[in-house]
Motif scaffolding. Structure first.
Motif, short mmCIF file in Angstrom:
data_model
loop_
_atom_site.label_atom_id
_atom_site.label_comp_id
_atom_site.label_asym_id
_atom_site.label_seq_id
_atom_site.Cartn_x
_atom_site.Cartn_y
_atom_site.Cartn_z
N VAL A 18 0.83 -1.20 0.00
CA VAL A 18 0.00 0.00 0.00
C VAL A 18 0.86 1.25 0.00
O VAL A 18 0.60 2.22 -0.72
N ALA A 19 1.92 1.23 0.81
CA ALA A 19 2.81 2.40 0.87
C ALA A 19 3.48 2.62 -0.48
O ALA A 19 3.63 3.76 -0.94
N ARG A 20 3.89 1.53 -1.14
CA ARG A 20 4.55 1.68 -2.44
C ARG A 20 3.58 2.23 -3.48
O ARG A 20 3.92 3.10 -4.29
N ASP B 142 1.61 6.69 -6.88
CA ASP B 142 0.56 7.63 -7.26
C ASP B 142 1.02 9.07 -7.04
O ASP B 142 0.75 9.96 -7.87
N GLN B 143 1.67 9.29 -5.92
CA GLN B 143 2.16 10.64 -5.64
C GLN B 143 3.19 11.08 -6.67
O GLN B 143 3.16 12.22 -7.16
N GLU C 199 2.78 14.18 -9.32
CA GLU C 199 3.80 15.23 -9.39
C GLU C 199 4.36 15.37 -10.80
O GLU C 199 4.60 16.48 -11.27
N ALA C 200 4.56 14.22 -11.49
CA ALA C 200 5.07 14.28 -12.87
C ALA C 200 4.06 14.94 -13.80
O ALA C 200 4.42 15.76 -14.66
#
Length: 260
Positions: free
Chosen positions: A55-57, A62-63, A67-68
């Motif tokens: 989940v953290a990965r 997604d973040q 940002e990209a």
């Protein structure tokens, strides 16, 4: 001595009797409490830690993707803004004129279409064929009445009669009234000339089905064709092409008429 002391102490201990079973009619004993759940095994804890890492990965990916995308949008907006101000940056600071000398031009209007003129010309073309025109003075006095305009040599009608030009289109006037035949012939000659045809055939019939067995349209077709400027000459068709019931017509060249 030791054995005797141990036996004496054992005799002095109170004897514990098992509880007697409850009598019939007495209240039942209270239910026993459930034992606490056993602790989770080590394998289950490791699985939950892996789920948290996944989940953290995903959140981190997604973040990074957001940002990209935001970075790409900012760069695109910056390029558009730079292109919009490219001329002003290249020219530098300018001072507007106080009294601009600008001529006010009228908007270009498309030329009007001479629709009424076209309609008038079409009406004139339809009405230009008269039934009162005397064509007998213009026809050759041979056994096969033929016509050629002034300046057209006799060899033209001879070639036309011999089939020198191939017939490109045909108009059959059988079954038409006089006014219908006149309009149909005018339209046929006009459109044939516009499309660049040179040799056509007009079938007017021999009049075998007419009252009195006399041809009604034959003489009128001769008169109508003479009045058409597009017609250079015409002769009676050969036997295999209709004989006395048809005419082979030679038309002017559309290019030569345009040059005039």
């Amino acid at each position: 001595m030791a054995d005797k002391k141990a036996a004496a102490k054992a005799a002095m201990r109170p004897v514990r009797h098992a509880p007697a079973p409850p009598a019939i009619g007495d209240n039942p004993a209270p239910p026993r409490r459930r034992a606490p759940p056993a602790p989770r095994r080590a394998g289950e804890r490791i699985t939950q830690l892996q789920d948290l890492a996944t989940v953290a990965r995903r959140l981190r990916e997604d973040q990074e993707r957001r940002e990209a995308e935001e970075k790409a949008q900012r760069e695109a907006a910056a390029r558009a803004e730079a292109e919009r101000h490219l001329f002003s940056r290249s020219v530098g600071p300018v001072t507007p004129l106080r009294n601009p000398n600008v001529a006010r031009l009228r908007k270009h209007q498309p030329p009007p279409l001479p629709v009424q003129h076209w309609l008038d010309e079409e009406r004139v073309l339809r009405e230009s064929i008269s039934d009162d025109f005397d064509v007998t003075t213009l026809l050759d006095t041979d056994d096969q009445l033929s016509f050629r305009r002034p300046g057209i040599g006799v060899e033209v009608t001879s070639r036309l009669r011999a089939g020198h030009w191939s017939i490109q289109r045909q108009l059959d006037l059988h079954g038409l009234r006089v006014d219908e035949a006149r309009e149909a012939l005018g339209d046929f000659i006009r459109h044939a000339h516009k499309t660049g045809l040179r040799c056509v055939r007009v079938v007017h019939g021999k009049g075998l089905g007419s009252p009195g067995k006399s041809p009604v349209l034959k003489g009128r077709v001769h008169s109508w064709l003479v009045q058409k400027n597009e017609v250079l000459a015409f002769v009676q068709a050969r036997g295999d092409e209709g004989g006395a019931g048809a005419l082979v017509v030679l038309l002017r060249s559309a290019r030569k008429m345009l040059q005039k």
